[in-house]
Write an enzyme that holds these catalytic residues in place. Sequence first.
Site, PDB file in Angstrom:
ATOM      1  N   GLY A   1       7.502   9.385  -3.679  1.00 12.13           N
ATOM      2  CA  GLY A   1       6.146   8.635  -4.083  1.00 12.13           C
ATOM      3  C   GLY A   1       4.989   9.461  -3.489  1.00 12.13           C
ATOM      4  O   GLY A   1       4.974  10.713  -2.670  1.00 12.13           O
TER       5      GLY A   1
ATOM      6  N   GLN B   1       3.171   9.167  -0.405  1.00 11.13           N
ATOM      7  CA  GLN B   1       3.342   9.685   0.675  1.00 11.13           C
ATOM      8  C   GLN B   1       4.713  10.051   1.188  1.00 11.13           C
ATOM      9  O   GLN B   1       5.276   9.763   2.151  1.00 11.13           O
ATOM     10  CB  GLN B   1       2.805   8.489   1.718  1.00 11.13           C
ATOM     11  CG  GLN B   1       1.331   8.276   1.687  1.00 11.13           C
ATOM     12  CD  GLN B   1       0.789   9.490   2.423  1.00 11.13           C
ATOM     13  OE1 GLN B   1       1.432  10.004   3.123  1.00 11.13           O
ATOM     14  NE2 GLN B   1      -0.584   9.617   2.339  1.00 11.13           N
ATOM     15  N   SER B   2       5.434  10.524   0.197  1.00  6.37           N
ATOM     16  CA  SER B   2       6.864  11.109   0.386  1.00  6.37           C
ATOM     17  C   SER B   2       7.168  12.017   1.418  1.00  6.37           C
ATOM     18  O   SER B   2       6.614  13.003   1.448  1.00  6.37           O
ATOM     19  CB  SER B   2       7.421  11.768  -1.135  1.00  6.37           C
ATOM     20  OG  SER B   2       8.478  12.353  -0.697  1.00  6.37           O
ATOM     21  N   ASN B   3       8.203  11.472   2.293  1.00 11.16           N
ATOM     22  CA  ASN B   3       8.513  12.586   3.546  1.00 11.16           C
ATOM     23  C   ASN B   3       9.352  13.709   3.058  1.00 11.16           C
ATOM     24  O   ASN B   3       9.048  14.862   3.417  1.00 11.16           O
ATOM     25  CB  ASN B   3       9.413  11.697   4.511  1.00 11.16           C
ATOM     26  CG  ASN B   3       8.306  10.607   5.273  1.00 11.16           C
ATOM     27  OD1 ASN B   3       7.258  10.693   5.576  1.00 11.16           O
ATOM     28  ND2 ASN B   3       8.969   9.332   5.040  1.00 11.16           N
TER      29      ASN B   3
ATOM     30  N   ALA C   1       9.015  15.193   0.143  1.00  9.52           N
ATOM     31  CA  ALA C   1       7.835  16.092  -0.653  1.00  9.52           C
ATOM     32  C   ALA C   1       7.262  16.905   0.563  1.00  9.52           C
ATOM     33  O   ALA C   1       7.370  18.192   0.169  1.00  9.52           O
ATOM     34  CB  ALA C   1       6.816  15.283  -1.545  1.00  9.52           C
TER      35      ALA C   1
END
Length: 320
Positions: free
Chosen positions: A70, A72-74, A76
Site C-alpha cells: 500500500g 503507506q506500506s511498512n 516497502a
Amino acid sequence: MEMIKKLKIGNTPTPIFKINSLSDRYSTNIFIKRDDFSGIEFSGNKVRKLEYLFGDILSNNYDTVITTGGVQSNHARATAAVAAMFGIKCYLVLNGKEEEFEGNLFLDRAFGAEIIFSSTPEAEMESLKKELTEKGRKVYIIPMGGSNELGSHGYLDEFKEILDYEKDNNIKFSTITLATGSGGTYAGLYYGNYLLDNGFKTIYGVSVNNSEEFFKEKIGKILKNIDGDVDVSKISINDNFIGEGYAKFNEDEMRFYLEIAKETGILLDPCYTGKAFRGFISMIENNVLNREDNHLFIHTGGIFGYTKEMRSMMKKIMEE
Ligand SMILES: *Cc1c(COP(=O)(O)O)cnc(C)c1O
C-alpha cells in the site's frame, strides 16, 4: 535448507515483557514481544523476512529489487532501507494514489527508492522487471509483504527467541496473537510451533484485510512450500476486527489506541497492531483465552503508518 543464506540486519532478539496494568485489569498474564524494536528505519516485522530475502539477493548477485504494498506500506519502506544499505536499486510499486508526503512514503523517498503508483501492482511489477532486464539489470521481485516460504523463515527465528525466553524465565505461553496482512509472519510462527514446540501453542492471526478462508488457504500454501508434512489444520484466523478495511480506521478504534497508550506507554498503529490488539483483548474478555495462562502478543511495528487524517481524528478525541 542448507542453501538458505541469512543476513544479520535487524536488532534482534527483541524484548518480551509483561504488561502489568492490563494483566491486573483482566486477571490474566499478558506479555508483549516488541518486534517494533527491530530497528529504527526498518522497524517492525518485515526486516526478519528481508534478512532471508536479501540473503538470496546478495548471494545470487541481483542488482535491482522490486516490491509492492500500500501507499503507506511498512514492508516497502523496510525494503527501501535495506536495499539502500546494500547498494541495491529499489523500485516500489505502490497500490494507490500519491498522498500526503509523510510517514513511510517520505522514508521510501529518503532511501532513494523509485516509486510507481499503480492499481494493478502485480502486472506493473512484471512489466517493470521485463523493461529493466532488457536494460541489463538483474531483477529480483519480492512478493507483497515478503510473504513467501523464504521470508517466513524469519519468523521461525522469532519462534526460537520466544522459546529461549520461556526457558530463561521458566514460563510457558499457551497462545500467541499477531496481526495478519499477507500471512508470512503467521506462517513462520506456525511452522516454529509445529517443528519446535509440538504444536503446544495456539497461534491467533487477527486479519487486517482478508477473510479467514483467504488466509487459511494462503498460509496453508506457504506452509506446504516450507514443509510438505506440516499439519495445517490448526491455522486460526480471526477476521472480526478488519473494521472499515485495510488501512482504514474509525473513532472507536482510535479511542482504544489512545487508552492503551495512556495506560501502558505502548503505541499501537491503526493499520495492523491496533486491530490485532483489539482482537486480542476481545478474546480475553470473552474467555477464548484462558485467564490462568500466559498470553503473548507480538507488536509487529507500524509506527510510521500514522497519517495526517489519523492524527487529526486522535486530536479531536484528545480535545473532547
Ligand atoms: C506487514 C505487517 C504485518 C503483517 O504481517 P504479514 O506477514 O504481512 O501477515 C503486521 N504488522 C505490521 C506493522 C506490518 O507492517
